[in-house]
Every structure is written in C-alpha cells, then in structure tokens.
Design a protein around this motif. Structure first.
Motif, mmCIF file in Angstrom:
data_model
loop_
_atom_site.group_PDB
_atom_site.id
_atom_site.type_symbol
_atom_site.label_atom_id
_atom_site.label_comp_id
_atom_site.label_asym_id
_atom_site.label_seq_id
_atom_site.Cartn_x
_atom_site.Cartn_y
_atom_site.Cartn_z
ATOM 1 N N PRO A 196 43.828 46.405 95.573
ATOM 2 C CA PRO A 196 42.423 45.982 95.750
ATOM 3 C C PRO A 196 41.658 45.886 94.439
ATOM 4 O O PRO A 196 40.822 44.999 94.263
ATOM 5 N N THR A 197 41.968 46.780 93.493
ATOM 6 C CA THR A 197 41.277 46.736 92.210
ATOM 7 C C THR A 197 41.672 45.518 91.397
ATOM 8 O O THR A 197 40.818 44.805 90.860
ATOM 9 N N THR A 198 42.984 45.257 91.277
ATOM 10 C CA THR A 198 43.421 44.102 90.478
ATOM 11 C C THR A 198 42.991 42.792 91.124
ATOM 12 O O THR A 198 42.703 41.821 90.419
ATOM 13 N N LEU A 199 42.921 42.738 92.441
ATOM 14 C CA LEU A 199 42.430 41.529 93.099
ATOM 15 C C LEU A 199 40.978 41.262 92.743
ATOM 16 O O LEU A 199 40.571 40.116 92.540
ATOM 17 N N ALA A 200 40.192 42.309 92.645
ATOM 18 C CA ALA A 200 38.761 42.144 92.390
ATOM 19 C C ALA A 200 38.460 41.720 90.958
ATOM 20 O O ALA A 200 37.394 41.160 90.699
ATOM 21 N N LEU A 402 33.185 49.596 92.487
ATOM 22 C CA LEU A 402 34.447 49.452 91.766
ATOM 23 C C LEU A 402 34.330 50.036 90.366
ATOM 24 O O LEU A 402 35.236 50.741 89.904
ATOM 25 N N ALA A 403 33.222 49.755 89.673
ATOM 26 C CA ALA A 403 33.009 50.327 88.343
ATOM 27 C C ALA A 403 32.981 51.852 88.410
ATOM 28 O O ALA A 403 33.543 52.533 87.547
ATOM 29 N N ARG A 404 32.335 52.369 89.433
ATOM 30 C CA ARG A 404 32.267 53.826 89.613
ATOM 31 C C ARG A 404 33.653 54.422 89.791
ATOM 32 O O ARG A 404 34.012 55.430 89.166
ATOM 33 N N ASP A 405 34.493 53.760 90.614
ATOM 34 C CA ASP A 405 35.835 54.281 90.880
ATOM 35 C C ASP A 405 36.693 54.270 89.620
ATOM 36 O O ASP A 405 37.405 55.243 89.327
ATOM 37 N N ILE A 406 36.643 53.154 88.866
ATOM 38 C CA ILE A 406 37.439 53.088 87.641
ATOM 39 C C ILE A 406 36.913 54.105 86.629
ATOM 40 O O ILE A 406 37.693 54.771 85.934
ATOM 41 N N GLY A 407 35.584 54.228 86.534
ATOM 42 C CA GLY A 407 35.006 55.185 85.605
ATOM 43 C C GLY A 407 35.410 56.611 85.907
ATOM 44 O O GLY A 407 35.738 57.389 85.000
ATOM 45 N N ARG A 408 35.392 56.985 87.176
ATOM 46 C CA ARG A 408 35.830 58.326 87.556
ATOM 47 C C ARG A 408 37.286 58.557 87.183
ATOM 48 O O ARG A 408 37.664 59.624 86.666
ATOM 49 N N THR A 427 43.067 52.394 81.826
ATOM 50 C CA THR A 427 42.454 51.607 80.748
ATOM 51 C C THR A 427 42.673 50.115 80.985
ATOM 52 O O THR A 427 41.776 49.299 80.737
ATOM 53 N N VAL A 428 43.850 49.739 81.470
ATOM 54 C CA VAL A 428 44.116 48.341 81.814
ATOM 55 C C VAL A 428 43.104 47.856 82.852
ATOM 56 O O VAL A 428 42.505 46.785 82.718
ATOM 57 N N ARG A 429 42.897 48.649 83.888
ATOM 58 C CA ARG A 429 41.940 48.277 84.929
ATOM 59 C C ARG A 429 40.536 48.127 84.356
ATOM 60 O O ARG A 429 39.782 47.216 84.734
ATOM 61 N N ALA A 430 40.180 49.028 83.446
ATOM 62 C CA ALA A 430 38.830 48.985 82.868
ATOM 63 C C ALA A 430 38.617 47.705 82.069
ATOM 64 O O ALA A 430 37.590 47.030 82.213
ATOM 65 N N PHE A 431 39.570 47.355 81.233
ATOM 66 C CA PHE A 431 39.411 46.132 80.430
ATOM 67 C C PHE A 431 39.454 44.882 81.310
ATOM 68 O O PHE A 431 38.762 43.897 81.024
ATOM 69 N N GLN A 432 40.259 44.903 82.352
ATOM 70 C CA GLN A 432 40.267 43.775 83.279
ATOM 71 C C GLN A 432 38.900 43.621 83.946
ATOM 72 O O GLN A 432 38.412 42.503 84.138
ATOM 73 N N PHE A 433 38.282 44.720 84.299
ATOM 74 C CA PHE A 433 36.964 44.664 84.937
ATOM 75 C C PHE A 433 35.935 44.043 83.992
ATOM 76 O O PHE A 433 35.030 43.325 84.440
ATOM 77 N N LEU A 434 36.076 44.284 82.698
ATOM 78 C CA LEU A 434 35.146 43.723 81.720
ATOM 79 C C LEU A 434 35.457 42.270 81.401
ATOM 80 O O LEU A 434 34.711 41.642 80.645
ATOM 81 N N THR A 523 36.349 58.034 76.917
ATOM 82 C CA THR A 523 36.428 57.569 78.301
ATOM 83 C C THR A 523 35.045 57.469 78.931
ATOM 84 O O THR A 523 34.790 56.575 79.743
ATOM 85 N N VAL A 524 34.143 58.384 78.532
ATOM 86 C CA VAL A 524 32.778 58.326 79.063
ATOM 87 C C VAL A 524 32.058 57.089 78.553
ATOM 88 O O VAL A 524 31.351 56.396 79.308
ATOM 89 N N GLU A 525 32.259 56.736 77.279
ATOM 90 C CA GLU A 525 31.625 55.542 76.722
ATOM 91 C C GLU A 525 32.127 54.276 77.425
ATOM 92 O O GLU A 525 31.352 53.373 77.766
ATOM 93 N N LEU A 526 33.448 54.224 77.638
ATOM 94 C CA LEU A 526 34.008 53.053 78.305
ATOM 95 C C LEU A 526 33.515 52.970 79.752
ATOM 96 O O LEU A 526 33.165 51.896 80.248
ATOM 97 N N ALA A 527 33.466 54.109 80.426
ATOM 98 C CA ALA A 527 32.977 54.124 81.799
ATOM 99 C C ALA A 527 31.515 53.710 81.872
ATOM 100 O O ALA A 527 31.086 53.038 82.821
ATOM 101 N N ARG A 528 30.732 54.107 80.860
ATOM 102 C CA ARG A 528 29.325 53.708 80.842
ATOM 103 C C ARG A 528 29.196 52.190 80.713
ATOM 104 O O ARG A 528 28.327 51.571 81.328
ATOM 105 N N ASP A 529 30.090 51.572 79.937
ATOM 106 C CA ASP A 529 30.042 50.120 79.809
ATOM 107 C C ASP A 529 30.496 49.434 81.095
ATOM 108 O O ASP A 529 30.048 48.327 81.400
ATOM 109 N N LEU A 530 31.373 50.061 81.853
ATOM 110 C CA LEU A 530 31.724 49.512 83.158
ATOM 111 C C LEU A 530 30.495 49.483 84.065
ATOM 112 O O LEU A 530 30.239 48.501 84.773
#
Length: 587
Positions: A196-200, A402-408, A427-434, A523-530
């Motif tokens: 579900p995450t990669t699809l989104a 979704l951003a919340r889930d990846i950030g957590r 991290t892959v999921r996070a960069f894909q989301f961006l 990780t907190v900085e990256l999650a904040r950008d998500l």
C-alpha cells in the motif's frame, strides 16, 4: 477529424481513391501516390490524416492495410457504413446530427455544444467545419443560410441507425477467453514487491513518449525505444535513433530519456551508457502488451486502478477528475489518462464500447482482482474511521496519515540496531514519498539506498544514502567509513552523499562529514520534511535543499512551505513527546 486534399465537396471521392491506392500498392508506406489535390507524395504521408479514423491499420513498420470495416464500405459505397466508421472512431460525429435535430445551428453553436456536452475544448471552428463538410458530402446536413446548418431527411435516416454515447455495456463474456500467461519472473518480482505504501508513492505523470506524426501508438513507440537500447547503447546512439525514427528534436530527447528511466525501461550502467532493465528485457521477449501494462502499474499511479473505476466513470475527462479525487493525483491529466487507456486497451484489459467510452473486459476484471491495487481515498478514510485511533490524534487525510506512518517507522528504525536493513528500507519509502526515484541496494560493497531526482534543468541528480541505526540514538565516528562512502559515490557516479541516522555525535563525525561533503540528516529531520510535504506538496527537486547540506538551500526549502504543525510533528519524537503535549494541554 480528417480533411483530405481536393476540396470539401470531394472528400468522399478522395478517401475512396486513397484507400484504393493502399490496396494497389499492397500497403507499402514508401510507395508514391497522387493525393486528391493532384500532388505526388508517399503513401505514408498521404495517410496521416486517417491515422486514427478507423480506415487503415499497420501490419508492420513499413506496411498498412485497409480495415475490414473500410473494405466493406468500399464494396458497398453506402453512406451509412461510412458514417458508422467515423462515428465509431471519432468523437462528436453522429452526435452533430443529434444536435442539429434541435434546429439550425451556426458553426460556433456546434463548437459550444461540443464543449458543453462532450468535453471537447476546441479553440477554433475548424473541427466543427470538418464534421459538417463530411456530413454535407453524405447528404446528411446542408446549409440553410450562409451561416446556419440543418439536418436533412437523409441525415435523420442515417442518425436513426446510430447509437449515441454507446450502449450501457457490451457483452463480452461469450467471446473473451480468460486464459493468460503468468508474467515473466522479473515483472512478477516487481508486482510482488508492491505494498500500500509503494502504490501510494508511484509517479503521477507519465512523461513524454515520442510517436512521430501518429504512425506509432504508445506500445509500439516504447517497444521500439527499449529495443534500440538492447543489449546496450550510448546516449548519443539512442538519441540518434529517436531523431531518425520519431523525428525527436535534441531538446525533446532529454524528457524522452527521463521517461524511459523513470518508467523502469532502461537504466544507466556506465557514463552515458544505458541498457534495458531485467523487466524490460523480459517484456521484449514476450512482446505482450499485458506485461507492459503490469510494468506501468508498478511505476505509475492510476493504471490498473482504472479498471474498477470504469464502473462509474467511462470517459477520460471523468476518469482524470476521479484520479485527483480518489487517488492523489495533483491535477486532472486527461492526456495522461488517455495514454493509460491506450495501454490497457492494447493489453486487452478494457474495450472501447463507443466513441471514447470504455468498459473492462473479463480479462481486465480478473487482472484487477489478482494484483494489488491502491485503495481509493474514500475507502482508506472510511476504513480508518472504523478503527479506533489509539494515538488520540484526530482522523487525517490519507497523505498526512502515510507521512505519519513512514515518519514513525523512521524514528523507530533509527534505534533498531538489531535490524539495520529496517532503516534502509524505510529510508527508501521516505524518499519515494518526497518524489525521488529511490531503490534499496544494500549488500556488501554497495550503498544502502540509491535515489535520483531531476533538477530544475530536468537533469538527473544522483544521491547515495547510507543509513546508520544506533541503539543509543547517536551515531559516532567509528560507525562510519568515509573512505567507503567515497568509493560508493564513485561507483554510482553520485552527485551527493547522505548519511541518515537517529542523531550524530557533536564531535569529529560532523567535522569529517563536512570535510567529505557528506550531508547528515537525522530521522526526525527527514520525518519532519515528510509531514511538511504531506501538508504542502512540493516538486521533488526542492528537496535537494535537504540533501546538499547548504544552509541557503535549506532555508529556500523551508521558505517554500510552512513548517509542519505541532499536531503533525509530535509523533516524530517519541511517546514522551505525546505525553508532554497532553500534560501541557491539561495545565
């Protein structure tokens, strides 16, 4: 709507002579013919106005043939058969007669009816005039005055034989076999990796695919381009092929190359050297449009998801709006939806039941049920409301959720040193989301994550990412080999190097990272950008400000959107943060 040389009154005569020339020359595209205006030209050039009108079809690169329905018209010379071909393949042809039943209309009246009733946003009267010209040649319409057109008795008789807007559905069960081959292993692996995450976080825009002057459809064009890169090719050779085959300009080749790489068809293996990916090589072997459709589904939003959506929306403009409402596309992209429909149609997953109206085939229904699809936004949100929210936070839109889930997951994985690949994969999921093209590499002697994004000049920028978890919450100098990072950068020809961890010691690791041009991101900085991206989406290239490590770039990124609110970022820290927030609220 085609317009052939020779004058308006001679359109049917010119059409007949052109189709007879196809038969006389065995469909050879390079044969010389005389058009309706008396000019000699190649058969392929003369046929360009008919490319999508249902009269001819390609048999190979150099030949065409007259379609069965066009052959039947040639033999019968029946105007009803000619009108039926146009009505079946070109929007707003028989419908013009239906509009004229309400009384005489001017060309502007007909153009406005095309816009308001059929979503044809023409800006000139040319297309309306062309349709009236053909109807006049058939005796179906005539000018009542110098500016007003009306339907004739002949036109009323022809209209009675047409089905406007098509039937509600076409019965396909009796003739459509459901047998299909399993996708090749390389494509099956891509499908198996969908979540579900990669699809989104798939791409929303397909990009530019050259098709010459209409001689090739999207499937043929992609096949030709990927085949030209096999077994490998240089960028210059691929560009020369695109210029020769599709008349692609030098300026247009960059977007073409980007589309091929972004779609997973080719990959760069050395400096200016490309070759097909394993999945693309598998597709070249099967030459099955269904395998192409499955590949596109793994890369782009709203591909197989179109199939169930056809039960409610059967036209490209309506599907484009539904893609925004239910699947997260940023704007209605009618052209992009039409390209998706062409691929699904070529794969036998949908059928055009009438002019630009589609329905799923039994094979399409089966494929849509077998492979993982992105859930529509209303289903995601309704399912979320049916489950208790244990965090105590209010229900949020799906992108924020979704951003919340990846950030957590990022924050938790950062201190899970017993499972180091967890942080790499998150991290892959996070960069894909961006919006980055991002994949997990891993393994001995390789970088953890490879990410690519286009800069403002549409040039790809490569980033290697090393993900370091630390149970203590702080990565120290001894855990990082900057020499190895330099080797990885050379190996992948990367423009930037990033080190991600839960935190970093304030000593030599920061100094050495600066000396080696390595950006440190927690990780907190990256999650904040998500969270920031979920609330205020930006183009992916803006997040290079997060990568470069330069203060000016970071300030520019932060200026592009407001910082995420306390409610959106509280979950980035820990359960202690949530408790502190609640304690503050109770004071």
């Amino acid at each position: 709507m085609p317009h052939l040389p020779g004058g308006g009154a001679q359109q049917i005569v010119a059409l007949r002579e052109l189709l007879e020339a196809v038969l006389a020359n065995d469909g050879l595209m390079t044969a010389t013919v005389t058009d309706g205006g008396g000019q000699e030209r190649s058969l392929g050039d003369a046929l360009k106005p008919l490319s999508s009108a249902g009269f001819v079809q390609r048999t190979d690169r150099d030949h065409v043939e007259v379609t069965d329905e066009a052959q039947a018209w040639l033999e019968s010379a029946d105007d009803a058969a000619l009108l039926a071909i146009f009505h079946r393949h070109i929007r707003y042809m028989g419908e013009v007669l239906d509009v004229l039943q309400n009384g005489p209309h001017s060309m502007r009246d007909l153009m406005e009816a095309a816009h308001h009733q059929y979503d044809l946003a023409w800006t000139t009267l040319d297309q309306a005039r062309r349709r009236v010209t053909w109807l006049s040649c058939m005796g179906a319409a005539e000018y009542r005055t110098a500016t007003l057109v009306e339907i004739t008795e002949r036109g009323k008789a022809l209209l009675a034989g047409l089905v406007l807007d098509g039937p509600p559905s076409v019965e396909l069960l009796a003739s459509q076999p459901l047998d299909r081959k399993d996708p090749p292993p390389a494509i099956a692996d891509l499908l198996a990796g969908l979540t579900p995450t990669t699809l989104a976080v798939r791409h929303s825009v397909l990009g530019y695919v050259p098709r010459g002057s209409g001689e090739s459809d999207i499937v043929q064009a992609l096949q030709a381009l990927v085949n030209a890169a096999s077994p490998s090719t240089t960028k210059a050779d691929l560009q020369a092929f695109a210029e020769r085959q599709f008349r692609v300009s030098e300026a247009s080749f960059g977007p073409t190359l980007t589309t091929l790489t972004k779609s997973g068809f080719i990959e760069q293996t050395a400096l200016n050297v490309f070759e097909p990916t394993p999945a693309a090589r598998a597709w070249l072997e099967t030459v099955d449009p269904l395998d192409l459709a499955l590949m596109m589904h793994t890369r782009y939003l709203f591909v197989l998801e179109i199939i169930p959506m056809l039960r409610e929306y059967d036209r490209a403009p309506d599907l484009a709006r539904a893609a925004v409402e239910y699947y997260g596309l940023k704007r209605p992209d009618v052209g992009g939806v039409r390209t998706r429909l062409q691929i699904l149609k070529a794969a036998g997953l949908i059928v055009e039941r009438a002019n630009a109206r589609y329905q799923a085939t039994p094979l399409g229904e089966r494929v849509a049920s077998e492979f993982l699809l992105q859930a529509p936004r209303d289903e995601v949100e309704s399912s979320g409301r049916n489950e208790p929210d244990l965090s105590g936070e209010p229900d949020q839109p799906s992108a924020i959720r979704l951003a919340r889930d990846i950030g957590r997951d990022l924050v938790a994985a950062g201190t899970d040193s017993d499972n180091p690949t967890r942080l790499e994969e998150t991290t892959v999921r996070a960069f894909q989301f961006l919006g980055f093209e991002s994949r997990h590499v891993g393994g001995g002697g390789k970088t953890d994550v490879l990410a690519t994004v286009e800069n403002t000049d549409l040039k790809p920028v490569r980033i290697i990412v090393d993900a370091k978890s630390a149970r203590s919450g702080s990565v120290n100098e001894g855990a990082v080999s900057f020499d190895t990072l330099r080797e990885h950068q050379t190996q992948h020809r990367a423009d930037h190097v990033v080190l991600i961890g839960p935190g970093f010691d304030s000593g030599r690791i920061r100094t050495r990272a600066e000396q080696n041009d390595v950006s440190l991101i927690t990780t907190v900085e990256l999650a904040r950008d998500l969270a920031r991206h979920a609330g205020t989406p930006l183009s992916a290239h803006y997040y290079l400000g997060l990568i470069t490590g330069k203060d000016d770039d970071r300030r520019e990124l932060e200026a592009r959107g407001p910082p995420p609110s306390v409610e959106r970022t509280c979950w980035l820290r820990s359960s202690l943060c949530l408790r502190r927030k609640r304690a503050t609220q109770t004071r």
